[in-house]
Design a protein around this motif. Sequence first.
Motif, short mmCIF file in Angstrom:
data_model
loop_
_atom_site.label_atom_id
_atom_site.label_comp_id
_atom_site.label_asym_id
_atom_site.label_seq_id
_atom_site.Cartn_x
_atom_site.Cartn_y
_atom_site.Cartn_z
N ALA A 1 36.05 35.30 31.80
CA ALA A 1 35.05 35.54 30.77
C ALA A 1 33.78 36.20 31.30
CB ALA A 1 34.69 34.21 30.09
N TYR A 2 33.45 35.94 32.56
CA TYR A 2 32.17 36.42 33.11
C TYR A 2 32.41 37.11 34.44
CZ TYR A 2 30.50 33.04 29.70
OH TYR A 2 30.27 32.35 28.55
N SER A 3 32.12 38.40 34.49
CA SER A 3 32.36 39.17 35.71
C SER A 3 31.51 38.68 36.89
CB SER A 3 32.09 40.66 35.46
OG SER A 3 30.74 40.85 35.07
N PHE A 4 30.38 38.07 36.61
CA PHE A 4 29.49 37.60 37.67
C PHE A 4 29.86 36.21 38.21
CE2 PHE A 4 27.75 36.22 33.61
CZ PHE A 4 27.55 34.86 33.83
N TRP A 5 30.84 35.54 37.57
CA TRP A 5 31.13 34.16 37.91
C TRP A 5 31.65 34.04 39.34
CZ3 TRP A 5 29.38 30.08 35.68
CH2 TRP A 5 29.87 28.83 36.06
N ASN A 6 31.13 33.07 40.06
CA ASN A 6 31.57 32.78 41.42
C ASN A 6 32.37 31.49 41.37
OD1 ASN A 6 31.89 32.70 44.17
ND2 ASN A 6 29.86 31.89 44.57
N PRO A 7 33.70 31.59 41.27
CA PRO A 7 34.50 30.37 41.08
C PRO A 7 34.43 29.43 42.29
CG PRO A 7 35.92 32.25 41.46
CD PRO A 7 34.52 32.78 41.37
N MET A 8 34.41 28.15 41.97
CA MET A 8 34.43 27.14 43.03
C MET A 8 35.86 26.65 43.23
SD MET A 8 33.13 23.53 41.29
CE MET A 8 34.01 22.36 42.31
N GLU A 9 36.12 26.18 44.42
CA GLU A 9 37.36 25.48 44.71
C GLU A 9 37.08 24.00 44.54
OE1 GLU A 9 40.44 26.59 46.00
OE2 GLU A 9 39.79 28.64 45.56
N CYS A 10 38.00 23.30 43.97
CA CYS A 10 37.84 21.85 43.90
C CYS A 10 37.85 21.31 45.33
CB CYS A 10 38.99 21.23 43.09
SG CYS A 10 38.80 19.46 42.84
N PRO A 11 36.89 20.46 45.68
CA PRO A 11 36.89 19.91 47.03
C PRO A 11 38.26 19.32 47.38
CG PRO A 11 34.87 19.31 45.90
CD PRO A 11 35.77 19.96 44.88
N PRO A 12 38.82 19.70 48.53
CA PRO A 12 40.19 19.28 48.89
C PRO A 12 40.44 17.78 48.79
CG PRO A 12 39.35 20.86 50.48
CD PRO A 12 38.21 20.54 49.56
N ASP A 13 39.47 16.98 49.19
CA ASP A 13 39.65 15.52 49.16
C ASP A 13 39.67 14.96 47.74
OD1 ASP A 13 39.62 15.68 51.89
OD2 ASP A 13 37.63 14.81 52.13
N LEU A 14 39.28 15.78 46.76
CA LEU A 14 39.17 15.30 45.39
C LEU A 14 40.23 15.88 44.45
CD1 LEU A 14 35.30 15.50 45.00
CD2 LEU A 14 36.69 13.56 45.74
N ARG A 15 41.03 16.82 44.94
CA ARG A 15 42.00 17.50 44.08
C ARG A 15 42.94 16.56 43.35
NH1 ARG A 15 43.07 21.98 48.49
NH2 ARG A 15 41.33 23.35 47.95
N GLU B 1 41.70 25.34 36.20
CA GLU B 1 41.82 25.99 34.89
C GLU B 1 40.46 26.46 34.37
OE1 GLU B 1 43.70 23.22 32.24
OE2 GLU B 1 45.63 23.35 33.30
N LYS B 2 39.45 25.60 34.49
CA LYS B 2 38.12 25.97 33.99
C LYS B 2 37.53 27.13 34.78
CE LYS B 2 36.70 21.99 31.48
NZ LYS B 2 35.48 21.59 30.81
N GLU B 3 37.67 27.08 36.09
CA GLU B 3 37.12 28.15 36.92
C GLU B 3 37.83 29.48 36.65
OE1 GLU B 3 34.34 28.01 38.93
OE2 GLU B 3 34.10 26.01 38.10
N ALA B 4 39.14 29.44 36.43
CA ALA B 4 39.88 30.67 36.11
C ALA B 4 39.41 31.24 34.77
CB ALA B 4 41.38 30.38 36.07
N ALA B 5 39.21 30.37 33.78
CA ALA B 5 38.74 30.84 32.47
C ALA B 5 37.34 31.43 32.56
CB ALA B 5 38.77 29.68 31.47
#
Length: 172
Positions: free
Chosen positions: A65-79, A57-61
């Motif tokens: 909001a910011y065209s330059f944002w490079n969204p991260m994926e939550c590490p699979p083992d921690l999802r 949710e935070k990465e999508a927001a």
Amino acid sequence: MAEKIGLAILGATGMAGREALLHQQYLDDVGLQYAEITCVTASPENAGRTLGEVVGEKEAALSMAYSFWNPMECPPDLRDLVIRELDAEAIAGKADYAISALDSSIASRIEPELTSRGVNVFSNASAFRWEVPLLIPEVNYEDIAEAESMAESRGAIHVCNPNCTTSGYVPV
């Protein structure tokens, strides 16, 4: 490889916590992981939710909001890791070490509680920068001994990231 340490990331869904998660993922990717993340905390409204859900949710927001944002994926083992409330006793029952990415007003209360319960705290908050060593191992490695000495009275090691004040001293 030696047994992994139990690690808590406090404030895992904020900006500094995000970087701690990314660093742990990097260590996994290159085969240098030394820790198992056993506990994550975030804002009270996120307690009980999964880390993957909140990070998504935070990465999508931020991406919206910011065209330059490079969204991260939550590490699979921690999802599926459930975000815990900020409770020193509960954290101490799950982790021997904590990376604190908390606001100073919150860190000033919880970090001493954690060290008194034997949790070694590595803090990004400014709350204790005049009381505990500011540690950059490549620059002031001798302060590790001071931190260990202070641990005898505090219950565990408590060091702070010096932040921007000395980052220019770090070798590249």
